[in-house]
Design an enzyme around this catalytic site. Structure first.
Site: not given
Ligand SMILES: *[C@@H]1O[C@H](CO)[C@@H](O)[C@H](O)[C@H]1NC(C)=O
Ligand SMILES: *[C@@H]1O[C@H](CO)[C@@H](O)[C@H](O)[C@H]1NC(C)=O
Ligand SMILES: *[C@@H]1O[C@H](CO)[C@@H](O)[C@H](O)[C@H]1NC(C)=O
Ligand SMILES: *[C@@H]1O[C@H](CO)[C@@H](O)[C@H](O)[C@H]1NC(C)=O
Ligand SMILES: *[C@@H]1O[C@H](CO)[C@@H](O)[C@H](O)[C@H]1NC(C)=O
Ligand SMILES: *[C@@H]1O[C@H](CO)[C@@H](O)[C@H](O)[C@H]1NC(C)=O
Ligand SMILES: *[C@@H]1O[C@H](CO)[C@@H](O)[C@H](O)[C@H]1NC(C)=O
Length: 360
Positions: A324, A327, A40
């Site tokens: 978040d 990240h 991610s």
């Protein structure tokens, strides 16, 4: 260059003007192509249509991205987006899931949120594109490049010049080893054995890229401090300090990855170059304007640690380290990108930075 000149000559005038405006006016990128493997931290839309809860193609993700939400797991650009710009790429590298309208000769991004080096990592949250499948996807692209360039020999010669950026491993810990309720690995392996398995698997893939598709320029990115994410802290320590056991896993993985880079550079000496990027950078402190490192910019988070759709995030996103629960914000990604490209801190790139790798 040759192919470009040729197509300029045979195309009708109007198309020629379009191509000229698109390609010829701007400077060349420092490498002709960039291929991205990872999770991610680098995903730019590959998970959007997967049956998975690890997706980010909704607001407020992308609030600072020119086209809004795309499937990037941050407010704006990822560190590889920003590295690509420092390398002189005019356009974003397209996700493998949607290369339509893009020049795949300039590269493809295979990264997938929740993906790990091991196929089982992250699968309790649904499907992801693990590193083995990312490799297979690249072998597919290799054959399409061979068709475009007129054979596998030509394709390999072309891919010799490309940059291979590999940033993966966190999910083998966060979404495997440190989730004993879902995965057995921590009962089977010591941290040392586990890191050895991950590095052995990763290096087998690098060897394949070298042998099968002609990859020669490798950027291997180390893991960040997974014990210092707001998620790790909030689920492990009530006193707000980083989770030492998780950071120890980072140090162990990174040390082994770095020594693998040495081994590869010795083994392939003149023919290839590998670099290691250390992304455990400290220094994200108030001197750079980061005043909040222990909370995420999104005030409401799902059980998966991602922002809940359509909420209003923090106003001053350049002061937050985390977007978040996992990240970094674009502001942090920008610092990582400059450190990776420019080697401004010699502790963070080894044995050279991306700027010098491209000239190799
Ligand atoms: C695929 O990429 C093209 C070009 O970037 C874009 O215009 C299009 O909206 C994308 N399609 C999807 C389904 O994301
Ligand atoms: C915080 O808590 C953890 C686990 O409860 C403990 O190991 C650590 O020593 C504590 N740190 C501080 C600074 O109190
Ligand atoms: C975050 O850090 C600040 C000081 O830097 C502290 O006042 C605050 O209590 C911390 N918040 C949490 C949730 O640990
Ligand atoms: C982390 O590593 C340090 C240094 O090797 C060690 O002293 C410490 O006990 C380790 N902590 C945990 C929680 O494994
Ligand atoms: C990464 O950088 C940190 C901070 O400079 C340093 O302590 C650590 O040893 C480095 N890690 C590796 C594997 O070189
Ligand atoms: C945002 O952060 C910067 C850097 O810390 C600071 O100079 C500025 O005043 C902040 N703006 C707001 C609206 O809080
Ligand atoms: C890289 O570093 C050089 C000098 O060390 C500096 O002149 C240049 O602006 C830096 N580039 C970036 C993108 O930060």
């Amino acid at each position: 260059m040759e192919a470009k000149t040729k197509s300029c000559v045979v195309l009708p005038f109007l198309l020629l003007v379009a191509i000229f405006m698109q390609q010829c006016v701007h400077g060349e990128s420092q490498v002709p192509c960039l291929f991205v493997f990872g999770d991610s931290l680098s995903d730019n839309g590959n998970n959007n249509n997967l049956p998975s809860t690890t997706k980010s193609n909704y607001k407020p993700y992308g609030i600072d991205f020119p086209t809004g939400p795309t499937g990037r797991f941050t407010n704006g650009q990822t560190s590889i987006d920003l590295i690509a710009q420092l390398l002189g790429f005019e356009n974003f590298i397209p996700p493998f899931a949607n290369t339509s309208g893009s020049d795949t000769l300039k590269g493809v991004n295979y990264a997938s949120g929740a993906a790990g080096i091991l196929p089982e990592s992250g699968t309790h949250m649904g499907a992801n594109i693990n590193l083995r499948v990312q490799m297979l996807n690249h072998l597919f692209m290799y054959s399409t490049i061979a068709i475009k360039l007129g054979g596998f020999v030509k394709a390999k010669q072309y891919l010799n010049k490309c940059l291979y950026y590999v940033n993966i491993g966190s999910n083998d810990y966060i979404n495997n080893y440190f989730l004993p309720q879902f995965y057995l690995t921590s009962r089977i392996y010591t941290p040392d054995q586990y890191a050895n398995i991950l590095i052995a698997q990763l290096s087998q893939y690098m060897q394949t890229l070298h042998d099968e598709v002609g990859a020669r320029k490798f950027v291997l990115v180390g893991m960040g401090l997974i014990g210092c994410t707001p998620n790790a802290i909030s689920t492990h320590n009530t006193n707000g300090s980083c989770v030492e056991e998780m950071n120890n896993a980072t140090f162990m993985f990174n040390a082994k990855l770095k020594s693998k880079v040495d081994q590869f550079n010795n083994k392939f000496s003149a023919d290839s170059k590998f670099i290691f990027i250390n992304s455990t950078s400290g220094g994200l402190d108030s001197s750079l304007g980061f005043t909040v490192a222990n909370a995420s910019c999104c005030p409401s988070l799902g059980t998966n640690g991602l922002c809940i759709p359509n909420q209003t995030p923090c106003q001053n996103r350049t002061t937050y380290v985390f977007w978040d629960q996992f990240h970094p914000t674009e502001a942090v990604n920008r610092i990582i990108a400059i450190n990776s490209y420019n080697g401004s801190n010699p502790a963070l790139t080894y044995p050279m930075d991306i700027k010098h790798l491209v000239g190799f």
